[in-house]
Write a protein that holds these residues in place. Sequence first.
Motif, mmCIF file in Angstrom:
data_model
loop_
_atom_site.group_PDB
_atom_site.id
_atom_site.type_symbol
_atom_site.label_atom_id
_atom_site.label_comp_id
_atom_site.label_asym_id
_atom_site.label_seq_id
_atom_site.Cartn_x
_atom_site.Cartn_y
_atom_site.Cartn_z
ATOM 1 N N LEU A 19 0.836 -1.203 0.000
ATOM 2 C CA LEU A 19 0.000 0.000 0.000
ATOM 3 C C LEU A 19 0.868 1.249 0.000
ATOM 4 O O LEU A 19 0.626 2.193 -0.760
ATOM 5 C CB LEU A 19 -0.943 -0.007 1.210
ATOM 6 C CG LEU A 19 -1.884 1.186 1.334
ATOM 7 C CD1 LEU A 19 -2.811 1.281 0.129
ATOM 8 C CD2 LEU A 19 -2.686 1.078 2.617
ATOM 9 N N LEU A 20 1.893 1.267 0.829
ATOM 10 C CA LEU A 20 2.802 2.407 0.868
ATOM 11 C C LEU A 20 3.530 2.569 -0.470
ATOM 12 O O LEU A 20 3.714 3.686 -0.957
ATOM 13 C CB LEU A 20 3.804 2.250 2.019
ATOM 14 C CG LEU A 20 3.206 2.335 3.423
ATOM 15 C CD1 LEU A 20 4.252 2.011 4.475
ATOM 16 C CD2 LEU A 20 2.572 3.689 3.686
ATOM 17 N N GLN A 21 3.918 1.444 -1.065
ATOM 18 C CA GLN A 21 4.558 1.499 -2.387
ATOM 19 C C GLN A 21 3.599 2.054 -3.430
ATOM 20 O O GLN A 21 4.004 2.841 -4.301
ATOM 21 C CB GLN A 21 5.054 0.109 -2.792
ATOM 22 C CG GLN A 21 6.210 -0.379 -1.954
ATOM 23 C CD GLN A 21 6.512 -1.852 -2.164
ATOM 24 O OE1 GLN A 21 5.692 -2.610 -2.672
ATOM 25 N NE2 GLN A 21 7.710 -2.258 -1.750
ATOM 26 N N GLU A 60 5.334 12.382 3.864
ATOM 27 C CA GLU A 60 4.665 11.623 4.919
ATOM 28 C C GLU A 60 4.765 10.121 4.654
ATOM 29 O O GLU A 60 5.025 9.342 5.575
ATOM 30 C CB GLU A 60 3.204 12.045 5.024
ATOM 31 C CG GLU A 60 3.019 13.464 5.527
ATOM 32 C CD GLU A 60 1.597 13.970 5.382
ATOM 33 O OE1 GLU A 60 0.714 13.220 4.900
ATOM 34 O OE2 GLU A 60 1.357 15.138 5.750
ATOM 35 N N VAL A 61 4.553 9.718 3.410
ATOM 36 C CA VAL A 61 4.658 8.292 3.067
ATOM 37 C C VAL A 61 6.097 7.825 3.247
ATOM 38 O O VAL A 61 6.331 6.728 3.770
ATOM 39 C CB VAL A 61 4.144 8.016 1.632
ATOM 40 C CG1 VAL A 61 4.401 6.569 1.238
ATOM 41 C CG2 VAL A 61 2.662 8.334 1.526
ATOM 42 N N ALA A 80 -6.719 7.295 10.102
ATOM 43 C CA ALA A 80 -6.781 8.754 10.023
ATOM 44 C C ALA A 80 -5.603 9.325 9.235
ATOM 45 O O ALA A 80 -5.696 10.423 8.687
ATOM 46 C CB ALA A 80 -6.811 9.351 11.435
ATOM 47 N N VAL A 81 -4.514 8.592 9.165
ATOM 48 C CA VAL A 81 -3.346 9.002 8.375
ATOM 49 C C VAL A 81 -3.506 8.543 6.930
ATOM 50 O O VAL A 81 -3.205 9.284 5.992
ATOM 51 C CB VAL A 81 -2.045 8.436 8.991
ATOM 52 C CG1 VAL A 81 -0.845 8.718 8.105
ATOM 53 C CG2 VAL A 81 -1.832 8.991 10.393
ATOM 54 N N LEU A 82 -3.982 7.324 6.741
ATOM 55 C CA LEU A 82 -4.124 6.760 5.390
ATOM 56 C C LEU A 82 -5.229 7.421 4.575
ATOM 57 O O LEU A 82 -5.090 7.597 3.358
ATOM 58 C CB LEU A 82 -4.411 5.258 5.476
ATOM 59 C CG LEU A 82 -3.294 4.359 5.977
ATOM 60 C CD1 LEU A 82 -3.805 2.932 6.152
ATOM 61 C CD2 LEU A 82 -2.117 4.389 5.036
ATOM 62 N N HIS A 86 -5.368 8.521 0.553
ATOM 63 C CA HIS A 86 -6.287 7.878 -0.386
ATOM 64 C C HIS A 86 -7.119 8.927 -1.130
ATOM 65 O O HIS A 86 -7.295 8.853 -2.349
ATOM 66 C CB HIS A 86 -7.199 6.894 0.353
ATOM 67 C CG HIS A 86 -8.242 6.287 -0.507
ATOM 68 N ND1 HIS A 86 -7.960 5.347 -1.468
ATOM 69 C CD2 HIS A 86 -9.567 6.522 -0.578
ATOM 70 C CE1 HIS A 86 -9.079 5.023 -2.093
ATOM 71 N NE2 HIS A 86 -10.073 5.712 -1.562
ATOM 72 N N HIS A 87 -7.612 9.910 -0.406
ATOM 73 C CA HIS A 87 -8.408 10.972 -1.033
ATOM 74 C C HIS A 87 -7.570 11.768 -2.036
ATOM 75 O O HIS A 87 -8.062 12.133 -3.105
ATOM 76 C CB HIS A 87 -9.013 11.902 0.026
ATOM 77 C CG HIS A 87 -10.078 11.261 0.854
ATOM 78 N ND1 HIS A 87 -11.284 10.852 0.335
ATOM 79 C CD2 HIS A 87 -10.110 10.938 2.170
ATOM 80 C CE1 HIS A 87 -12.014 10.302 1.289
ATOM 81 N NE2 HIS A 87 -11.323 10.338 2.414
ATOM 82 N N LEU A 88 -6.308 12.004 -1.688
ATOM 83 C CA LEU A 88 -5.432 12.746 -2.583
ATOM 84 C C LEU A 88 -5.141 11.947 -3.852
ATOM 85 O O LEU A 88 -5.159 12.498 -4.952
ATOM 86 C CB LEU A 88 -4.132 13.121 -1.861
ATOM 87 C CG LEU A 88 -3.148 13.977 -2.654
ATOM 88 C CD1 LEU A 88 -3.792 15.275 -3.147
ATOM 89 C CD2 LEU A 88 -1.926 14.276 -1.790
#
Length: 110
Positions: A19-21, A60-61, A80-82, A86-88
């Motif tokens: 997911l981070l990748q 941040e990522v 709350a961080v993810l 996702h929205h961006l």
Amino acid sequence: MLNSNLPESELLKTLLKPLLQDFQYWFGRSRSLLETETINFLTAEEQANLLERIKQAQQEVNAAQILFEATGEQVGIEMAVLAPWHHLVTECWKVAMRLRLQQSQTRLEN
């Protein structure tokens, strides 16, 4: 489908690492697009703002990935961080799709 019997640490590796990748990949593509294209349906200010938000999210990522690796892939990330990431990414996809549509219509007209 994921094996629900996986230990929590394996679940983190299986889900969070890719997911981070993915976030890095999509933010990188979006950043490149915004740095190289003039997007007519965005004002210069809107395009600059989106680019700055992407740069911030990339940092941040990066920090999350470093923390994840430094803890032996044993730390999770709050929703709350993810969620803002996702929205961006979704916002970036919409801009890219609209730009592609606009470009294809322009090609058809010429």
